[in-house]
Structure formats: structure tokens, C-alpha cells
Design a protein around this motif. Structure first.
Motif, mmCIF file in Angstrom:
data_model
loop_
_atom_site.group_PDB
_atom_site.id
_atom_site.type_symbol
_atom_site.label_atom_id
_atom_site.label_comp_id
_atom_site.label_asym_id
_atom_site.label_seq_id
_atom_site.Cartn_x
_atom_site.Cartn_y
_atom_site.Cartn_z
ATOM 1 N N PRO A 88 16.303 -54.678 1.064
ATOM 2 C CA PRO A 88 14.954 -54.394 0.567
ATOM 3 C C PRO A 88 13.851 -54.541 1.605
ATOM 4 N N ASN A 89 14.043 -55.378 2.612
ATOM 5 C CA ASN A 89 12.962 -55.634 3.557
ATOM 6 C C ASN A 89 13.155 -54.992 4.931
ATOM 7 N N ILE A 90 14.378 -55.001 5.434
ATOM 8 C CA ILE A 90 14.620 -54.454 6.776
ATOM 9 C C ILE A 90 15.045 -52.990 6.708
ATOM 10 N N THR A 91 16.063 -52.693 5.901
ATOM 11 C CA THR A 91 16.524 -51.311 5.791
ATOM 12 C C THR A 91 15.418 -50.396 5.278
ATOM 13 N N SER A 92 14.658 -50.860 4.299
ATOM 14 C CA SER A 92 13.578 -50.031 3.750
ATOM 15 C C SER A 92 12.551 -49.698 4.821
ATOM 16 N N THR A 93 12.252 -50.664 5.685
ATOM 17 C CA THR A 93 11.284 -50.427 6.758
ATOM 18 C C THR A 93 11.840 -49.458 7.788
ATOM 19 N N THR A 94 13.112 -49.617 8.125
ATOM 20 C CA THR A 94 13.765 -48.680 9.042
ATOM 21 C C THR A 94 13.718 -47.262 8.478
ATOM 22 N N ASN A 95 13.916 -47.133 7.179
ATOM 23 C CA ASN A 95 13.844 -45.820 6.539
ATOM 24 C C ASN A 95 12.455 -45.207 6.688
ATOM 25 N N TYR B 155 13.357 -64.548 3.418
ATOM 26 C CA TYR B 155 12.198 -63.684 3.231
ATOM 27 C C TYR B 155 11.385 -63.568 4.523
ATOM 28 N N ALA B 156 10.943 -64.701 5.057
ATOM 29 C CA ALA B 156 10.078 -64.678 6.244
ATOM 30 C C ALA B 156 10.787 -64.037 7.441
ATOM 31 N N TYR B 157 12.054 -64.385 7.651
ATOM 32 C CA TYR B 157 12.774 -63.866 8.805
ATOM 33 C C TYR B 157 13.003 -62.360 8.673
ATOM 34 N N SER B 158 13.299 -61.905 7.469
ATOM 35 C CA SER B 158 13.506 -60.465 7.269
ATOM 36 C C SER B 158 12.215 -59.694 7.527
ATOM 37 N N LYS B 159 11.090 -60.240 7.112
ATOM 38 C CA LYS B 159 9.806 -59.568 7.355
ATOM 39 C C LYS B 159 9.486 -59.563 8.847
ATOM 40 N N TYR B 160 9.822 -60.629 9.531
ATOM 41 C CA TYR B 160 9.599 -60.681 10.979
ATOM 42 C C TYR B 160 10.462 -59.643 11.697
ATOM 43 N N LEU B 161 11.733 -59.560 11.330
ATOM 44 C CA LEU B 161 12.625 -58.594 11.976
ATOM 45 C C LEU B 161 12.168 -57.162 11.703
ATOM 46 N N ALA B 162 11.717 -56.903 10.483
ATOM 47 C CA ALA B 162 11.213 -55.573 10.156
ATOM 48 C C ALA B 162 9.939 -55.269 10.940
ATOM 49 N N GLN B 163 9.085 -56.265 11.058
ATOM 50 C CA GLN B 163 7.850 -56.082 11.831
ATOM 51 C C GLN B 163 8.164 -55.746 13.278
ATOM 52 N N GLN B 164 9.138 -56.419 13.846
ATOM 53 C CA GLN B 164 9.524 -56.143 15.233
ATOM 54 C C GLN B 164 10.042 -54.720 15.395
ATOM 55 N N LYS B 165 10.750 -54.209 14.391
ATOM 56 C CA LYS B 165 11.234 -52.840 14.450
ATOM 57 C C LYS B 165 10.066 -51.850 14.484
ATOM 58 N N VAL B 166 9.047 -52.119 13.705
ATOM 59 C CA VAL B 166 7.875 -51.247 13.697
ATOM 60 C C VAL B 166 7.172 -51.280 15.049
ATOM 61 N N LEU B 167 6.951 -52.472 15.584
ATOM 62 C CA LEU B 167 6.243 -52.611 16.860
ATOM 63 C C LEU B 167 7.037 -52.001 18.007
ATOM 64 N N GLU B 168 8.358 -52.129 17.949
ATOM 65 C CA GLU B 168 9.201 -51.547 18.990
ATOM 66 C C GLU B 168 9.131 -50.025 18.952
ATOM 67 N N ALA B 169 9.087 -49.450 17.748
ATOM 68 C CA ALA B 169 8.998 -48.000 17.616
ATOM 69 C C ALA B 169 7.669 -47.486 18.165
ATOM 70 N N VAL B 170 6.601 -48.262 17.965
ATOM 71 C CA VAL B 170 5.310 -47.875 18.526
ATOM 72 C C VAL B 170 5.359 -47.962 20.049
ATOM 73 N N LYS B 171 5.973 -49.022 20.540
ATOM 74 C CA LYS B 171 6.078 -49.225 21.989
ATOM 75 C C LYS B 171 6.835 -48.088 22.645
ATOM 76 N N ASN B 172 7.840 -47.562 21.949
ATOM 77 C CA ASN B 172 8.630 -46.451 22.481
ATOM 78 C C ASN B 172 7.911 -45.110 22.348
ATOM 79 N N LYS B 173 6.674 -45.181 21.827
ATOM 80 C CA LYS B 173 5.792 -44.014 21.737
ATOM 81 C C LYS B 173 6.323 -42.898 20.840
#
Length: 328
Positions: A89-96, A142-160
Motif C-alpha cells: 500500500p505504501n511503497i508499491t503504490s508510490t512506484t506505480n 509505517y514510517a519506514y515504508s513512507k521513507y522508502l517511498a519518499q526516497q524513490k520519488v526523490l531519486e526519480a526526480v534526481k534522475n531527471k
């Protein structure tokens, strides 16, 4: 009229985000699960898409013709504590959401994270967006899953290859909390002769103010930046006292000693790991109840024009709504 997909639109923050979008004349598509409680969205002129954010096909279909995605859906329960219960619900959904934004003409993704992704601070020196994630919070699924999902978003931005902004709300209180979610805190005060309070404190933010911050982040936030959507820092004792005054009640406020809360946390860990019975309290949230969990809203005020609403005003609105709807 631009169209915005809001996942988790029927939640406390999501419902306020929908209203804020409508006030700015956006067309809103609300992505919710089948059989969801839609009371918070009653009467609103919006389109519904019933599907699962954990299924990329559903996210792709829901986002058709949308200029923006605001991803507010998440599992927020504090039990169980293991990461695996939150991965889908928190990481896979964000990746999607990230992948859909890459493959479709979506202008921007706004990811609703949590303040727990940053280190907390004291009243004098509150936590900010530069504080690193507390490693002991890895024990909170909960907190760790949100952190990992957040990192995925920031990494995708970093990769332009993604335009995205992250918002990190603190503890939200407000109306239309139909579960109730965070508003459950008022159940410890309303209609009680004795109210027990822990020794720590936290940052409380008004739901309408947080929603304004989310939509402002969509419109003018800087890509790749995180923004703490914070309100006022307050001890639990002062918050409970204030809520009782607003409600016109006079419960006896009794402090719960740190050692007792920590002991309950240890018992919660034992109950989950040995007895396979997760409890609402474990060592992580027991620690949080005993600490200064304070944050600053300075960056969001400066860059997002985050509205300043007092905790008292937010609590007045929330308590009035709960009483009108006969909660607690």
C-alpha cells in the motif's frame, strides 16, 4: 479546466485536498477502493474511479487525461510493526504513480509523505527538512515504508525523469474525519472524567491548512523538494487541556510516567513477536509518546504560502464536527 487525480481522496487529508482543488476550479478524479466509505466526499462535484493503487493498470487508467497526480493514499495503521504489511500500500503504490507519470503526459506528481521521514527536534530547535531520518524508526513499518517511498520519488526526480514534489504533514486534525483517524485523539478527552496524557508532545496541523499546502506544492513547489506541512508544537498535556476547555469539559488530567509507557511498549513488542498479537502500542510509538516530536513550518510558509491556523482553531472545528456527527 485541468484534471487532477487524487488517490486516497476519501481520507482526512485527501477529502480536504479535493475541496481545495474544487475551490480553484480544477476537475477532480477521486481514486478510491470499492466499498470505501465516501461520506467525506458527499455532495461534491467530482468523478470517482474505483480501483487499487497497488495495481499499476488501475493507476494508469485512473490517470488518463490528468495533468497532475496527488498521491495521498497510504496505510497509516500503527500495527503490525513489520515493513511487509506496508510494502504494497505504501511503497508499491508510490512506484506505480512514479511509473505512470513517466509514461503519461502528467505534469507533476505530489507525494504525500509524513513528517516522520525527518528527525524531530525540541521547541527551541524543531526538526526541519534537513534532519536525517531517525534510524530507530525503521522498526515502524509505517514510517519506514513512507521513507522508502519518499526516497524513490526523490531519486526519480534526481534522475531527471520525473517532476515531483514531496509534502510531509505532521499530525492532522480537522473536520470530515469519518473513520476517525487522527481525530481519535479526542476520544481520550471527550466525555471522560479522567484523561491520561503522555509526557511528550507533537506538532499539530489544521487539515484545511495542510490541504492548501498540498495544492500549493502542486502549483508552485520546487521539483525534488520536501516541505513539512506543520502547524503548532504543543505538549500532550497542553493539547488535552485546551481540547477539554473547547469542549466545555473538566476531566482530571493525569500524567502517565515514562517508565510505564516504555514498559507497555516492550510488552507490545513481546505480544506481536511472541504471541503474534500486534497491539496499538509498541516500543517505537511508546518512545514517540515520551519525546519532543516537534517540527518547523518555516520552509512551507516561505515557498508554499502555507496558511497559519492555530491549534485551538483547528481543534474547535474538529470537536464541533465530531459532536455534530455524534462521535465518541
Amino acid at each position: 479546466m485541468e484534471k487532477v487525480l487524487v488517490t486516497g481522496a476519501n481520507g482526512l487529508l485527501g477529502a480536504h485536498v479535493v475541496r481545495e482543488l474544487l475551490s480553484r476550479r480544477y476537475f477532480v478524479r477521486a481514486m478510491v477502493r470499492e466499498q470505501s466509505n465516501l461520506k467525506a466526499l458527499n455532495g461534491l462535484d467530482i468523478e470517482f474511479y474505483f480501483g487499487q493503487v497497488t495495481e499499476i493498470g488501475d493507476v494508469a487508467e485512473a490517470s488518463q487525461d490528468c495533468s497532475f497526480i496527488i498521491h495521498a493514499a497510504a496505510r497509516t495503521a500503527q500495527k503490525p510493526s513489520g515493513l511487509e504489511s506496508y510494502r504494497l500500500p505504501n511503497i508499491t503504490s508510490t512506484t506505480n504513480c512514479i511509473n505512470v507519470c513517466r509514461n503519461q503526459p502528467v505534469k507533476r506528481l505530489v507525494y504525500v509523505s509524513t513528517a516522520n521521514c525527518f528527525g524531530n527536534g525540541t521547541i527551541e530547535n524543531p526538526g526541519n527538512e534537513q534532519r536525517p531520518f531517525n534510524q530507530w524508526m525503521k522498526k515502524s513499518g509505517y514510517a519506514y515504508s513512507k521513507y522508502l517511498a519518499q526516497q524513490k520519488v526523490l531519486e526519480a526526480v534526481k534522475n531527471k525523469n520525473l517532476d515531483a514534489v514531496v509534502v510531509n504533514p505532521t499530525f492532522i486534525i480537522g473536520t470530515n474525519d469519518v473513520k476517525p483517524g487522527s481525530g481519535q485523539i479526542f476520544s481520550h478527552i471527550l466525555n471522560k472524567k479522567i484523561a491520561l496524557y503522555p509526557p511528550g508532545g507533537k506538532n499539530f496541523v489544521d487539515a484545511e491548512s495542510a490541504a492548501t499546502g498540498v495544492v500549493n506544492a502542486m502549483e508552485k513547489g520546487r521539483a525534488g523538494e520536501c516541505y513539512l506541512l506543520a502547524g503548532e508544537n504543543m505538549t500532550y498535556k497542553n493539547f488535552f487541556k485546551m481540547a477539554a476547555e473547547i469542549a466545555g469539559e473538566n476531566p482530571i488530567l493525569v500524567p502517565v510516567p515514562r517508565f510505564l509507557i516504555r514498559g507497555l511498549g516492550v510488552w507490545g513488542d513481546f505480544s506481536e513477536k511472541v504471541l503474534n498479537r500486534p497491539l496499538q502500542i509498541n516500543s517505537v510509538n511508546a518512545r514517540m509518546l515520551c519525546m519532543d516530536n516537534y517540527y518547523t513550518r518555516a520552509k512551507a510558509i516561505k515557498e508554499l504560502d502555507l496558511p497559519i491556523t492555530s491549534v485551538r482553531k483547528a481543534a474547535e472545528k474538529a470537536i464541533g464536527w465530531f459532536r455534530q456527527n455524534e462521535y465518541f
